[in-house]
Write an enzyme that holds these catalytic residues in place. Structure first.
Site, short mmCIF file in Angstrom:
data_model
loop_
_atom_site.label_atom_id
_atom_site.label_comp_id
_atom_site.label_asym_id
_atom_site.label_seq_id
_atom_site.Cartn_x
_atom_site.Cartn_y
_atom_site.Cartn_z
N PRO A 190 -0.07 -1.45 -9.11
CA PRO A 190 0.84 -2.61 -9.14
C PRO A 190 0.17 -3.94 -9.46
O PRO A 190 0.11 -4.85 -8.62
CB PRO A 190 1.43 -2.60 -7.73
CG PRO A 190 0.35 -2.01 -6.88
CD PRO A 190 -0.34 -0.98 -7.73
N CYS A 191 -0.30 -4.08 -10.69
CA CYS A 191 -0.89 -5.36 -11.10
C CYS A 191 0.15 -6.48 -11.09
O CYS A 191 -0.20 -7.66 -11.06
CB CYS A 191 -1.55 -5.24 -12.46
SG CYS A 191 -0.49 -4.64 -13.78
N HIS A 192 1.45 -6.11 -11.10
CA HIS A 192 2.50 -7.13 -11.06
C HIS A 192 2.56 -7.82 -9.70
O HIS A 192 3.18 -8.87 -9.57
CB HIS A 192 3.87 -6.49 -11.38
CG HIS A 192 4.25 -5.40 -10.45
ND1 HIS A 192 3.83 -4.09 -10.60
CD2 HIS A 192 5.02 -5.40 -9.32
CE1 HIS A 192 4.33 -3.34 -9.64
NE2 HIS A 192 5.05 -4.11 -8.84
#
Length: 353
Positions: A316-318
């Site tokens: 989850p780089c978001h």
């Protein structure tokens, strides 16, 4: 209620038909009574004639009917019946070499098949079927069969023609492909637009939005790094991630279980492992991640590693934002990043109740 600033943003996205806004908003057109997706090809209304909604259901409840051109109630870029028919036909006999007679027997126009496959997969149907055949040949060669046997299995009488076709698709001549592996690529429709997933039989290597800038370079780097051929197909990890993405977008899943293969430097893989520790519905900053790694001044390197992540949503780089609370960057587009964060906060709030 959608704010005035968001309405201006959404209207500009509508004018530019930005695919990254798929699933983020729908627009109702007051003069026609229909509602559309952001990428609708129809003539654009004036902003005063637009009404924006977060979901298709909201638009329906406001008495708008779905547009017949962009079909907002279906997945964007949904597989057509023709594409599905031909994909099934290839899988039923993947070694087959297709002729015009084969299209006629299925009552399919060859030019239509070419056009629809080009739009869907970035290759014509003939190229698709050829890639599938070559995948079979590669597997046979890798298992120790003679090149001539693989050549004849997939219908090539000319060895030079086989070598040329093999090299165009696989990136290496068949006699030099002994150390190659096969990765399968699959197209996945999601609430926020189509994604491409690439995996072998054991793990997922790549998951990206199809319209991500530089995706072709990412896929090529993956192919070179793994010394693999990448062809259309399906594996257990691809089936798993398709199911899990559906559950995620339905608000039923917060932790992905699909096995992952993270290809990066030790620093990058450590950053990605830290991303997996950010709870659903929460965010962290580049500086905070650097601090947890014992390298508080390495926030720029953390940001670069974050941008190099090839497994969107799953890693989850978001969930990483700037220290000042601003969103920062995101390869899939900031509108998607905001949607994902809002979606996960809603899931987190639901879990707490």
């Amino acid at each position: 209620m959608i704010s005035a600033s968001n309405q201006q943003e959404y209207y500009q996205a509508l004018l530019e038909k930005k695919s990254e806004y798929e699933g983020v908003f729908y627009v109702g057109v007051k003069t026609t009574g229909v509602f559309c997706r952001p990428t609708c090809p129809a003539r654009k209304p004036k902003i005063e004639n637009c009404e924006f909604f977060g979901t298709a259901e909201e638009a329906l409840l406001a008495s708008y009917r779905p547009c017949k051109r962009c079909r907002p109630l279906s997945h964007p870029n949904q597989v057509s019946d023709l594409v599905r028919l031909l994909v099934d036909a290839v899988e039923a006999n993947p070694e087959k070499r297709w002729t015009n007679q084969d299209f006629q027997e299925l009552s399919v126009d060859a030019s239509t098949a070419r056009r629809q496959f080009k739009k869907r997969f970035g290759m014509t149907f003939v190229e698709y079927a050829r890639a599938r055949r070559m995948g079979i040949a590669l597997k046979q060669i890798r298992e120790g069969h003679a090149v001539i046997d693989a050549q004849l299995t997939i219908g090539y009488e000319s060895s030079s023609g086989f070598r040329d076709a093999f090299s165009r698709i696989m990136g290496a001549a068949p006699t030099r492909s002994g150390h190659h592996r096969v990765l399968r690529a699959s197209w996945l429709d999601t609430r926020l637009g189509p994604m491409i997933a690439i995996a072998d039989e054991e793990a997922l290597y790549l998951l990206e939005f199809v319209d991500r800038r530089g995706l072709e370079r990412e896929v090529e780097r993956l192919r070179r790094r793994t010394r693999s051929a990448i062809i259309p197909g399906c594996t257990a990890p691809l089936r798993s991630i398709e199911r899990e993405l559906g559950e995620y977008f339905d608000g039923k899943l917060t932790v992905f279980q699909t096995p992952l293969r993270m290809l990066g430097s030790p620093f990058q893989t450590e950053v990605w492992s830290r991303l997996l520790q950010i709870p659903t519905g929460q965010t962290s900053s580049y500086g905070e991640i650097a601090a947890t790694m014992g390298k508080p001044t390495a926030y720029r390197a953390v940001a670069q590693a974050n941008g190099a992540n090839q497994l969107a949503i799953v890693i989850p780089c978001h969930r990483v934002i700037n220290a000042n609370g601003e969103l920062g960057g995101y390869g899939g587009g900031l509108s998607r990043k905001q949607w994902l964060l809002n979606h996960e906060r809603a899931m987190g709030a639901g879990a707490d109740n």
